[in-house]
Design a protein around this motif. Structure first.
Motif, short mmCIF file in Angstrom:
data_model
loop_
_atom_site.label_atom_id
_atom_site.label_comp_id
_atom_site.label_asym_id
_atom_site.label_seq_id
_atom_site.Cartn_x
_atom_site.Cartn_y
_atom_site.Cartn_z
N GLY A 1 16.76 23.18 16.91
CA GLY A 1 15.72 22.90 17.31
C GLY A 1 14.78 23.62 17.23
N LEU A 2 14.79 25.28 16.53
CA LEU A 2 14.26 26.13 17.42
C LEU A 2 13.99 26.63 15.84
N GLU A 3 13.25 27.74 15.47
CA GLU A 3 12.43 28.30 14.57
C GLU A 3 12.55 29.67 14.06
N ARG A 4 13.06 31.11 15.08
CA ARG A 4 12.81 32.61 14.86
C ARG A 4 13.85 32.67 15.53
N ARG A 5 14.74 33.14 15.02
CA ARG A 5 16.18 33.41 15.47
C ARG A 5 15.77 34.37 16.86
N THR A 6 14.86 35.55 17.36
CA THR A 6 14.69 35.90 18.60
C THR A 6 14.88 34.50 19.19
N GLN A 7 14.43 33.35 19.41
CA GLN A 7 14.46 32.35 20.31
C GLN A 7 15.67 31.50 20.13
N ALA A 8 16.77 32.44 19.16
CA ALA A 8 18.00 31.39 19.08
C ALA A 8 18.70 32.63 20.01
N ALA A 9 18.54 34.46 20.20
CA ALA A 9 19.15 35.03 20.42
C ALA A 9 18.78 34.49 22.37
#
Length: 209
Positions: free
Chosen positions: A190-198
């Protein structure tokens, strides 16, 4: 027997070595991953020796693609590097063996014969370790349970700050494939950017240690 290696001199040397054994016939060879993936199922060799790293792909992906079409074809990955990630990828791709290019000629001939006879050259202890890695997914934090083993590993690399190209190199996948995996991971979390995933991965994966 089919040979995949991007160096013609290596292919010729391997072909001469194998055919001089008297009981091994080389039915085809290629320096291209894409060409090999197309030709091997049509030629139906008992064994395909596949170079792990190629300009247009890698032998591990070729092994996976070929065995998806015809599981009777045995893949023997030939590599210059001893690397846990490559070994993991080879086992997941269904390879019957993984040998270093430094192998002696007579040992390679023996390896081909054993693989053709249906034996696995993979160390049982290593295979067990790989299976444990897959099973350990059950103990992952709740947010990560929706991810496949491959997606979890990609998420770990994202958390380490690796680019798609760097992840592709480590996991022996095409860069486009990694991009698709990253998109899938973001969607599942449910995330938009890979920085959020990191950030999320660092928090969740940090809980395990």
């Amino acid at each position: 027997m089919f040979l995949l290696d991007d160096h013609e001199v290596v292919r010729r040397g391997l072909a001469d070595l194998l055919q001089s054994s008297g009981d091994i016939e080389v039915v085809g060879e290629s320096g291209s991953a894409q060409e090999a993936a197309r030709r091997i199922p049509a030629l139906r060799p008992d064994v395909a020796i596949l170079d792990a790293r190629l300009p247009d792909g890698n032998g591990i992906d070729v092994c996976r693609d070929v065995r998806a079409v015809d599981s009777s074809i045995k893949g023997l990955i030939l590599t210059s590097y001893e690397d846990d990630e490559a070994l993991f990828a080879a086992i997941m791709a269904g390879a019957a063996g993984y040998v270093l290019k430094q192998i002696r000629g007579t040992d390679l001939v023996d390896a081909v014969r054993r693989v053709a006879a249906g034996q696995s050259l993979l160390d049982p202890a290593i295979t067990t370790r790989v299976l444990e890695r897959i099973r350990s997914g059950v103990e992952q934090p709740r947010e990560l349970k929706s991810l496949t083993e491959q997606e979890r590993r990609i998420l770990e690399y994202v958390a380490e700050g690796l680019t798609n190209r760097e992840i592709a190199g480590k996991m022996f996948l095409a860069e486009k494939t990694v991009k698709n995996y990253v998109s899938s991971v973001l969607a599942k979390l449910g995330l938009e950017r890979r920085t959020q995933a990191a950030v999320l991965a660092t928090r969740l994966l940090g809980q395990r240690h």
